[in-house]
Scaffold this motif. Structure first.
Motif, PDB file in Angstrom:
ATOM      1  N   ALA A 138      91.278  96.573 105.976  1.00 25.53           N
ATOM      2  CA  ALA A 138      91.200  97.059 107.355  1.00 25.53           C
ATOM      3  C   ALA A 138      91.039  95.874 108.304  1.00 25.53           C
ATOM      4  N   ARG A 139      90.152  94.956 107.951  1.00 24.45           N
ATOM      5  CA  ARG A 139      89.885  93.825 108.848  1.00 24.45           C
ATOM      6  C   ARG A 139      91.110  92.899 108.945  1.00 24.45           C
ATOM      7  N   ARG A 140      91.806  92.729 107.840  1.00 24.36           N
ATOM      8  CA  ARG A 140      93.012  91.895 107.861  1.00 24.36           C
ATOM      9  C   ARG A 140      94.081  92.540 108.754  1.00 24.36           C
ATOM     10  N   LEU A 141      94.264  93.860 108.595  1.00 25.15           N
ATOM     11  CA  LEU A 141      95.309  94.544 109.360  1.00 25.15           C
ATOM     12  C   LEU A 141      94.939  94.671 110.835  1.00 25.15           C
ATOM     13  N   LEU A 142      93.642  94.799 111.124  1.00 22.21           N
ATOM     14  CA  LEU A 142      93.219  94.870 112.536  1.00 22.21           C
ATOM     15  C   LEU A 142      93.535  93.545 113.248  1.00 22.21           C
ATOM     16  N   ARG A 143      93.380  92.447 112.536  1.00 16.95           N
ATOM     17  CA  ARG A 143      93.729  91.140 113.138  1.00 16.95           C
ATOM     18  C   ARG A 143      95.230  91.072 113.386  1.00 16.95           C
ATOM     19  N   LYS A 144      95.991  91.640 112.463  1.00 14.34           N
ATOM     20  CA  LYS A 144      97.448  91.697 112.622  1.00 14.34           C
ATOM     21  C   LYS A 144      97.799  92.550 113.862  1.00 14.34           C
ATOM     22  N   PHE A 145      97.127  93.697 113.995  1.00 10.79           N
ATOM     23  CA  PHE A 145      97.361  94.560 115.167  1.00 10.79           C
ATOM     24  C   PHE A 145      97.054  93.794 116.445  1.00 10.79           C
ATOM     25  N   LEU A 215      85.153  97.007 112.537  1.00 12.33           N
ATOM     26  CA  LEU A 215      85.797  96.381 113.707  1.00 12.33           C
ATOM     27  C   LEU A 215      85.115  95.075 114.101  1.00 12.33           C
ATOM     28  N   ASN A 216      83.836  94.974 113.814  1.00 16.45           N
ATOM     29  CA  ASN A 216      83.050  93.841 114.287  1.00 16.45           C
ATOM     30  C   ASN A 216      83.663  92.493 113.867  1.00 16.45           C
ATOM     31  N   GLY A 217      84.023  91.681 114.847  1.00 15.96           N
ATOM     32  CA  GLY A 217      84.577  90.361 114.560  1.00 15.96           C
ATOM     33  C   GLY A 217      86.089  90.345 114.389  1.00 15.96           C
ATOM     34  N   THR A 218      86.752  91.477 114.556  1.00 17.16           N
ATOM     35  CA  THR A 218      88.223  91.516 114.399  1.00 17.16           C
ATOM     36  C   THR A 218      88.942  91.401 115.738  1.00 17.16           C
ATOM     37  N   GLY A 219      88.155  91.424 116.835  1.00 14.23           N
ATOM     38  CA  GLY A 219      88.796  91.391 118.153  1.00 14.23           C
ATOM     39  C   GLY A 219      89.038  92.778 118.721  1.00 14.23           C
ATOM     40  N   TRP A 220      88.456  93.800 118.080  1.00 15.39           N
ATOM     41  CA  TRP A 220      88.566  95.180 118.557  1.00 15.39           C
ATOM     42  C   TRP A 220      87.174  95.800 118.625  1.00 15.39           C
ATOM     43  N   ILE A 236      88.814 105.789 120.154  1.00 18.46           N
ATOM     44  CA  ILE A 236      89.641 105.021 121.083  1.00 18.46           C
ATOM     45  C   ILE A 236      89.109 103.589 120.970  1.00 18.46           C
ATOM     46  N   ILE A 237      89.958 102.717 120.486  1.00 19.61           N
ATOM     47  CA  ILE A 237      89.534 101.350 120.151  1.00 19.61           C
ATOM     48  C   ILE A 237      90.229 100.383 121.106  1.00 19.61           C
ATOM     49  N   GLU A 238      89.434  99.521 121.742  1.00 21.12           N
ATOM     50  CA  GLU A 238      90.048  98.607 122.721  1.00 21.12           C
ATOM     51  C   GLU A 238      89.933  97.166 122.260  1.00 21.12           C
ATOM     52  N   LYS A 239      90.774  96.329 122.859  1.00 20.47           N
ATOM     53  CA  LYS A 239      90.799  94.923 122.501  1.00 20.47           C
ATOM     54  C   LYS A 239      89.647  94.201 123.178  1.00 20.47           C
TER      55      LYS A 239
END
Ligand SMILES: C[S@@+](CC[C@H](N)C(=O)[O-])C[C@H]1O[C@@H](n2cnc3c(N)ncnc32)[C@H](O)[C@@H]1O
Length: 246
Positions: A138-145, A215-220, A236-239
């Motif tokens: 999840a954390r890897r893909l959130l960084r990709k997003f 999400l913590n530390g992924t930029g979201w 609802i997740i924001e950048k």
């Protein structure tokens, strides 16, 4: 994906062709659930309130991850948004195209390949936050997003709180997961339809607290949660303005 592994797509195709079919999901310990396929074809007016509210946040260029038969993409496209639906199932994508979705790609979440800043919203509906599979993935893909979305992008993602159950079989499975170092709600399972069987995959259900931790530390970060009457909810997740946090 090999054609014989596209059990989900075969089920979607059968329903599209008029058959009354069901989704059969087999957990790694043999527990089976059966759900009506017609949900994947449901119209906006029939969706739960938390799902309809979530759609109001969607803006700009939209990526629908794991779009299935395209119900969310088609709704958003009808409302004038520029939507791309991606799905690992070739047959599900075929059905999306036949139903009128203009932009589609057969693509898995693991192999997303887009230019920086390509999307303003990412939607993961139908409990698709669970496609993240595990804490680390999840954390890897959130960084990709983060890299493929614009500065003010949102992720609109639905999941179920795994702890909101009194089903002893689920509670036992969570214990088993924790013992082997996995998140409680990380369910390994596969889809079966007639002679078709998908590969085993991990489906990650998380509580709100666990989502915040992921999400913590992924930029979201979570902007808000939209609750339902049961275990399902939409986030609802924001950048974050700066990478890594506030
Ligand atoms: C629970 S369904 C949700 C479908 C749709 N979002 C909806 O709500 O109607 C999950 C979808 O994710 C797709 N999927 C499963 N694994 C995937 C992956 N690794 N990458 C992209 N899509 C995937 C499935 O083929 C299926 O269409």
């Amino acid at each position: 994906m090999k054609p014989k592994e596209d059990a989900f797509g075969q089920m979607i195709w059968a329903y599209y062709k008029g058959k009354d079919v069901f989704e059969v999901w087999e957990r790694s310990d043999g527990y089976i659930t059966v759900d009506p396929t017609k949900t994947y074809f449901s119209e906006h007016k029939d969706w739960a309130l938390h799902q309809r509210k979530a759609m109001q946040f969607v803006k700009g260029r939209v990526l629908d991850v794991g779009c299935g038969a395209g119900r969310h993409s088609l709704h958003l496209q009808k409302n004038g948004l520029d939507v791309l639906g991606i799905d690992v199932s070739p047959l599900a994508i075929k059905v999306c195209r036949l139903r009128g979705l203009k932009k589609t790609r057969v693509m898995s979440i693991e192999e997303m390949n887009f230019k920086p800043s390509s999307f303003d919203s990412v939607i993961m509906m139908g409990n698709n936050f669970s496609l993240f599979g595990s804490f680390r993935k999840a954390r890897r893909l959130l960084r990709k997003f983060r890299s493929i979305t614009s500065e003010d992008a949102l992720i609109i993602a639905e999941t179920r709180d795994p702890y909101k159950t009194d089903n002893p079989s689920y509670l036992k499975y969570y214990e088993f997961n924790v013992k082997r170092g996995r998140m409680s709600g990380q369910l390994r399972g596969r889809i079966r339809f007639e002679g078709y069987i998908s590969k085993w995959f991990d489906w990650l259900m998380v509580s709100k607290e666990e989502m915040v931790e992921i999400l913590n530390g992924t930029g979201w970060k979570v902007k808000e949660f939209i609750e339902s009457e049961d275990a399902q909810y939409t986030a609802i997740i924001e950048k974050c303005k700066r990478r890594g946090g506030e």
